[in-house]
Design an enzyme around this catalytic site. Structure first.
Site, PDB file in Angstrom:
ATOM      1  NE  ARG A 125       3.392  -2.263  17.356  1.00  0.00           N
ATOM      2  CZ  ARG A 125       3.091  -3.144  18.312  1.00  0.00           C
ATOM      3  NH1 ARG A 125       3.707  -4.315  18.349  1.00  0.00           N
ATOM      4  NH2 ARG A 125       2.181  -2.847  19.205  1.00  0.00           N
ATOM      5  CG  HIS A 253      -1.616   9.592 -12.996  1.00  0.00           C
ATOM      6  ND1 HIS A 253      -0.774   9.387 -14.055  1.00  0.00           N
ATOM      7  CD2 HIS A 253      -1.783   8.372 -12.410  1.00  0.00           C
ATOM      8  CE1 HIS A 253      -0.434   8.100 -14.097  1.00  0.00           C
ATOM      9  NE2 HIS A 253      -1.031   7.465 -13.116  1.00  0.00           N
TER      10      HIS A 253
HETATM   11 ZN   LIG Z   1      -1.158   5.376 -12.875  1.00  0.00          ZN
END
Ligand SMILES: [Zn+2]
Ligand SMILES: NC(=O)c1ccc[n+]([C@@H]2O[C@H](COP(=O)([O-])OP(=O)(O)OC[C@H]3O[C@@H](n4cnc5c(N)ncnc54)[C@H](O)[C@@H]3O)[C@@H](O)[C@H]2O)c1
Length: 370
Positions: A125, A253
């Site tokens: 965890r 992007h």
């Molecule tokens: Zn990138």
């Protein structure tokens, strides 16, 4: 003159950590991580290519600091970021008898950082981890911000977690062995920071970018520091990408992702190369919508071209593929209510989130783009 080590604090409350930037940091890993260690035990994760020049100095520095360590070497490349490799990696790490206080040390590019970071986020965890990014892309982008992930059959980075490292050591000397093409791909993300938020930085890159990519120590230090500082500030204000500020990092992007998807997410077009061309497309689209000036678009394109990054769809065989590119953009996760969200520049040094780009406008633009 050898630049000194810069220390950048990422302000995230109890998850705050330092990014150290400078030459020759890997050889001093032991002394830098020792104060952070709850247990003098480390597991290094790296890849075969990175291991050759950089693993020994890292191991020696851990030895010198009296830190017990094991090493797991992964095959290089994006193919390693899958569930099968992840499964083997966590088994191998668990076989090292780790405890929560064990430090996982990710030595490599974004692939190693992402898969080792996700392992650190999930093992027991959550165990402590340190990033030692060895590509320019990893130093200015993937190692900062706490995103960790692996790929699934449905797509890239779909299984992951936000998980901050305890420390990032960006050793600018580590990139001496990095292929120039990989270096330039990382440089594209540096240009991104100038274009979205810092016109002066862009001016400096326009003058000195050649030095950065020739690994001039002072220029490289400044470029990495300025980029990390900008990303760290944006991340500190928007750790889990719920607001607009972190979204600005996606400049170039959405177009870039479509180019990567169409070229198969492989060596044909590296991520940073796709982002470079994606930024040029975003500028040209903004000019078409009368949001940005043609003069700024030309400056951005000239700089990117001069550095040796792609600026034309035709150069990568994607001219005249408007419908296919648009289909990829439609699948991008930055789509809401059928309208495409794009990060568009207003001018060099300022960008904003446009939530309602019309697909007809984009299709017409892409159909004409050469
Ligand atoms: Zn990138
Ligand atoms: N977590 C994030 O926020 C984030 C952001 C951007 C990208 N990413 C991820 O990063 C990955 C891409 O990262 P990358 O471009 O660093 O790729 P990478 O890790 O595959 O490294 C590129 C190549 O360079 C080699 N290499 C690395 N360091 C070297 C060195 N110093 N000398 C010689 N060779 C070296 C690697 O072995 C590899 O072959 C992608 O999986 C992407 O999804 C993550």
């Amino acid at each position: 003159m050898t630049p000194s080590v810069e220390n950048l604090r990422v302000e995230l409350g109890e998850r705050a950590y330092d990014i150290l930037i400078g030459p020759n940091l890997i050889a001093k890993t032991g002394e830098h991580i020792l104060p952070l260690m709850r247990r003098k035990q480390a597991v290094i994760v790296t890849d075969e290519i990175v291991a050759k020049p950089l693993l020994k100095p890292l191991q020696q520095s851990l030895d010198a600091a009296g830190v017990d360590h094991r090493t797991i070497v992964l095959p290089p490349g994006e193919g390693t970021k899958d569930l099968a490799h992840f499964g083997r990696l966590v088994d191998d790490i668990l076989a090292c008898n780790i405890e929560r206080g064990t430090m996982l040390v990710a030595l490599g590019g974004g692939v190693v950082g992402d898969i080792a970071g996700f392992a650190a986020a999930t093992l027991l965890r959550g165990i402590d981890f340190v990033q030692i990014p060895t590509t320019l892309l990893a130093q200015v982008d993937s190692s900062v911000g706490g995103k960790t992930a692996i790929n699934t059959a449905a797509g890239k980075n779909l299984l992951g977690a936000f998980y901050q490292p305890r420390l990032v050591l960006a050793d600018t000397g580590a990139m001496a062995t990095l292929p120039r093409r990989e270096l330039l791909a990382g440089y594209a993300e540096i240009v991104k920071y100038g274009l979205i938020a810092d016109a002066e930085f862009f001016d400096w890159l326009d003058a000195e970018g050649g030095k950065v990519c020739d690994l001039d120590p002072a220029a490289l230090n400044r470029a990495v520091l300025t980029s990390c500082r900008m990303k760290a500030e944006i991340v500190a204000g928007d750790e889990r990408e719920t607001g607009d500020s972190r979204a600005l990092l996606n400049f170039g992007h959405t177009f870039g992702h479509a180019l990567e998807a169409e070229t198969g997410f492989g060596d044909a077009l590296l991520h940073g190369e796709a982002v470079a061309l994606g930024m040029v497309l975003a500028f040209d689209f903004a000019v078409r919508l009368r949001i940005a000036s043609g003069q700024d678009a030309t400056r951005a394109r000239r700089h990117i071209a001069r550095m040796g990054l792609p600026t034309e769809l035709g150069a990568i065989g994607l001219a005249g593929k408007a419908d296919r590119l648009l289909a990829h953009m439609g699948k991008d996760k930055k789509v809401r209510d059928g309208r495409i969200t794009l990060i568009l520049p207003r001018h060099i040094g300022e960008a904003y989130v446009m939530r309602d780009a019309k697909s007809e406008d984009l299709r017409a633009f892409l159909a004409e783009a050469a």
